[in-house]
Structure formats: C-alpha cells, structure tokens
Write an enzyme that holds these catalytic residues in place. Structure first.
Site, PDB file in Angstrom:
ATOM      1  N   LEU A  24      30.879 107.510 103.555  1.00  0.00           N
ATOM      2  CA  LEU A  24      30.927 107.394 102.103  1.00  0.00           C
ATOM      3  C   LEU A  24      32.355 107.336 101.557  1.00  0.00           C
ATOM      4  CD1 LEU A  24      28.090 109.907 101.092  1.00  0.00           C
ATOM      5  CD2 LEU A  24      27.904 107.455 101.568  1.00  0.00           C
ATOM      6  N   GLY A  27      33.164 104.465  96.028  1.00  0.00           N
ATOM      7  CA  GLY A  27      32.179 103.476  95.555  1.00  0.00           C
ATOM      8  C   GLY A  27      30.769 104.041  95.643  1.00  0.00           C
ATOM      9  N   HIS A  28      30.468 104.638  96.790  1.00  0.00           N
ATOM     10  CA  HIS A  28      29.137 105.241  96.964  1.00  0.00           C
ATOM     11  C   HIS A  28      28.916 106.406  95.997  1.00  0.00           C
ATOM     12  CE1 HIS A  28      29.900 103.765 101.266  1.00  0.00           C
ATOM     13  NE2 HIS A  28      28.788 103.125 100.930  1.00  0.00           N
ATOM     14  N   GLN A  52      19.832  94.527 110.270  1.00  0.00           N
ATOM     15  CA  GLN A  52      20.623  93.662 109.391  1.00  0.00           C
ATOM     16  C   GLN A  52      21.935  93.234 110.048  1.00  0.00           C
ATOM     17  OE1 GLN A  52      20.886  96.750 106.224  1.00  0.00           O
ATOM     18  NE2 GLN A  52      23.013  96.115 106.005  1.00  0.00           N
ATOM     19  N   VAL A 167      34.085  99.732  92.660  1.00  0.00           N
ATOM     20  CA  VAL A 167      35.163 100.733  92.645  1.00  0.00           C
ATOM     21  C   VAL A 167      36.256 100.257  93.601  1.00  0.00           C
ATOM     22  CG1 VAL A 167      35.776 103.131  93.125  1.00  0.00           C
ATOM     23  CG2 VAL A 167      33.581 102.584  92.049  1.00  0.00           C
ATOM     24  N   MET A 175      36.733  99.105  97.543  1.00  0.00           N
ATOM     25  CA  MET A 175      36.431 100.103  98.570  1.00  0.00           C
ATOM     26  C   MET A 175      35.296  99.612  99.452  1.00  0.00           C
ATOM     27  SD  MET A 175      36.919 103.793  96.907  1.00  0.00           S
ATOM     28  CE  MET A 175      38.457 104.231  96.158  1.00  0.00           C
TER      29      MET A 175
HETATM   30  P1  AMP Z   1      26.900 100.265 102.159  1.00  0.00           P
HETATM   31  O1  AMP Z   1      27.000 101.676 102.631  1.00  0.00           O
HETATM   32  O2  AMP Z   1      28.134  99.461 102.401  1.00  0.00           O
HETATM   33  O3  AMP Z   1      25.645  99.594 102.611  1.00  0.00           O
HETATM   34  O4  AMP Z   1      26.794 100.333 100.578  1.00  0.00           O
HETATM   35  C1  AMP Z   1      25.816 101.121  99.941  1.00  0.00           C
HETATM   36  C2  AMP Z   1      25.839 100.826  98.471  1.00  0.00           C
HETATM   37  O5  AMP Z   1      27.135 101.127  97.951  1.00  0.00           O
HETATM   38  C3  AMP Z   1      25.564  99.354  98.142  1.00  0.00           C
HETATM   39  O6  AMP Z   1      24.754  99.279  96.984  1.00  0.00           O
HETATM   40  C4  AMP Z   1      26.940  98.823  97.890  1.00  0.00           C
HETATM   41  O7  AMP Z   1      26.956  97.704  97.021  1.00  0.00           O
HETATM   42  C5  AMP Z   1      27.616 100.010  97.241  1.00  0.00           C
HETATM   43  N1  AMP Z   1      29.069  99.899  97.343  1.00  0.00           N
HETATM   44  C6  AMP Z   1      29.803  99.691  98.470  1.00  0.00           C
HETATM   45  N2  AMP Z   1      31.113  99.598  98.176  1.00  0.00           N
HETATM   46  C7  AMP Z   1      31.205  99.731  96.826  1.00  0.00           C
HETATM   47  C8  AMP Z   1      32.299  99.725  95.893  1.00  0.00           C
HETATM   48  N3  AMP Z   1      33.551  99.536  96.283  1.00  0.00           N
HETATM   49  N4  AMP Z   1      32.014  99.896  94.586  1.00  0.00           N
HETATM   50  C9  AMP Z   1      30.736 100.066  94.158  1.00  0.00           C
HETATM   51  N5  AMP Z   1      29.670 100.102  94.981  1.00  0.00           N
HETATM   52  C10 AMP Z   1      29.906  99.936  96.297  1.00  0.00           C
END
Ligand code: AMP
Length: 273
Positions: A24, A27-28, A52, A167, A175
């Site tokens: 995490l 962004g998360h 995926q 973010v 991020m």
């Molecule tokens: P992931 O763990 O990469 O699968 O991302 C999980 C969720 O966090 C997804 O909805 C992503 O779009 C969101 N996410 C990842 N990076 C960012 C970021 N920099 N800003 C906002 N949301 C993010």
C-alpha cells in the site's frame, strides 16, 4: 467475510469496499479515506490476482508487505482487511470468467491480452463475497474504472462506483506499487510520464485541440530519456475509450511507458470551461 457483510447489512450499515493488490501507498489509503466518508464500514482487500498477470509478467516478484499494509490500512480507516489465499479464490477446477468485451481491447488491453478478464473476474468475485454498497477505485487505472463501470451496469450490480483522484509523489510521479522496481536513474526518468501529460494539458489550455499534434508532442517528451519505450499514448473518450481526433471537455489522455523493464501508466482528464 461474507457472514460479516450479511451481519452489517442486516443492521443497515453501509459497506464501502476498496480492492487492492497490497504494498500500500498513499494512493490506496486515499481511497480508504474516501470509502470512510461514503460508508459506515470500510472493507479493503489485498489479493495479488494471478489470473490478471500474463505468464511473462511480474506476478512472482510483485512487492508484498502484509504487516506494513495492515498498519496502513487500519490507520486509513479500514475495519476489515480481507486477504484471501489463491486457493480460497480459485478452486483447482476454476473455469468461470467475466469478460467485458469492446472497451478491454484497446489501451492496456492491447499489450496485456487477458488482463481485464482477470480483473473483472476477481472484482466480480470480491463483490459477491464482500457485498458492498459502494466500491472505490482509483483514476490512476483509467481503463479499469471504465471497464468496472461497464461490468456494474451490464451485470446489474447494485454497487455505487466511486472514483478517487490520482495521488502523486511531490515531483508528480503517480504513486504505484511498481515504482519500487525503479533504479534511482529510472525513478528520475519516470517523470516523463507526468511531464508529457502536463505539457499536453498546457497545449490544450492554449487552444490546441488536434489529438495527433498533442500525442506527437507527448512522444517527444517521453522519448527524451534513454530508458523509455512507449507502449501507447492515446487520446480517447473517457467512457467508451474510443480514439478521438479532437480534444474536448472530459477527454482522457492516457499513456503506458516502459521505463527500463517497468511498465508504468498515467493519465489525465481534460477540463475545459
Ligand atoms: P492496485 O493495488 O495497484 O491494484 O490498486 C488498487 C487500487 O488503488 C486501484 O483502484 C487503483 O486505481 C488505485 N490506485 C493505485 N495507485 C493509485 C494512485 N496513485 N492514486 C489513486 N489511486 C491509486
């Protein structure tokens, strides 16, 4: 997980859900905070979803740190962190998939065939298990948002989709858990994604509306560092993801670029008065 959700639902508590693959970052946690203000109970999940990833992709080396994630998720308001195992999620005889068709063919879908089929299948399963009233996804993955929106509509999920803004690091890099793969030089080079988007935004602000002109300018910036290789730079409709020759309010500028061996994505939505 499912029983907890049933209990909350019987008490008329609103469940807000944030699916992630862990490792995490801010962004998360921003999505978890958005979830907190949109529900009574925040459920987040961590699942590095094998279906995926293509065989040559980074499933095995995807970064993981559950102890750190647990602390961060809790601090960001997560009440339950759902961390299923691969075995629990995929029976050895698993054979049912969700495929959103047209809008998964372009952009990231072109270079990652089967990726969105894996995403929609796992998100559908998570929706069925967690039974949320709303789910929060990040604009960082613009195509994923469009695909999930379509799946929710087409399969009649009674789930409100909430989209959180991208973010960024202080210097503009979006991020991403995958930023951990970058060397110091690559981390610097990776700024070309954000710089090209900012340049494009300025061009549009100054009156440029021709997509081909804007893409060519973005290509120049991305190609200015040795470590970059463009997967795509595209200007599309934010809902249908179909290519647009000219830019208008709400148009999506999206790019995927390899910096060394790491594939990074970024995007922005054009706001016009
Ligand atoms: P992931 O763990 O990469 O699968 O991302 C999980 C969720 O966090 C997804 O909805 C992503 O779009 C969101 N996410 C990842 N990076 C960012 C970021 N920099 N800003 C906002 N949301 C993010």
């Amino acid at each position: 997980m499912s029983e907890l959700s049933d209990e909350w639902r019987s008490k008329e508590l609103r469940i807000a859900f944030v699916p992630t693959m862990g490792y995490l970052h801010a962004g998360h946690t921003s999505l978890m905070q958005i979830a907190q203000s949109n529900g009574d109970i925040v459920v987040s999940s961590i699942f590095v979803n094998p279906i995926q990833f293509a065989p040559h992709e980074d499933l095995d080396k995807y970064p993981r740190d559950l102890a750190r994630d647990q602390k961060m998720a809790e601090q960001a308001g997560t009440v339950v962190l759902f961390v299923p195992s691969e075995k629990e999620m995929y029976h050895q005889d698993f054979q049912t998939f969700i495929n959103v068709e047209e809008i998964t063919r372009g952009l990231c879908g072109r270079s990652r065939p089967g990726h969105f089929r894996g995403v929609t299948t796992v998100v559908a399963k998570l929706f069925n298990i967690v039974k949320p009233h709303c789910a929060v996804f990040g604009q960082k993955d613009a195509q994923q948002v469009a695909v999930i929106r379509m799946m929710i509509r087409d399969l009649n999920y009674a789930i409100e989709l909430i989209v959180g803004p991208i973010v960024r690091e202080p210097d503009g890099l979006a991020m991403s858990s995958r930023n951990a793969y970058l060397s110091a030089q690559e981390r610097q080079d990776a700024l070309v994604l954000f710089k090209s988007l900012e340049h494009a935004r300025k061009l549009v602000q100054n009156g440029e509306r021709n997509s081909h002109v804007v893409v060519a300018e973005m290509e120049k910036i991305v190609n200015s560092v040795d470590s970059s290789r463009i997967d795509y730079i595209e200007i599309v409709d934010n809902r249908t993801l179909l290519p647009l020759d000219s830019i208008h309010d709400g148009t999506l500028l999206a790019l995927a670029v390899y910096i060394g061996k790491t594939r990074l994505i970024d995007n922005c939505i054009i706001n016009l008065p």
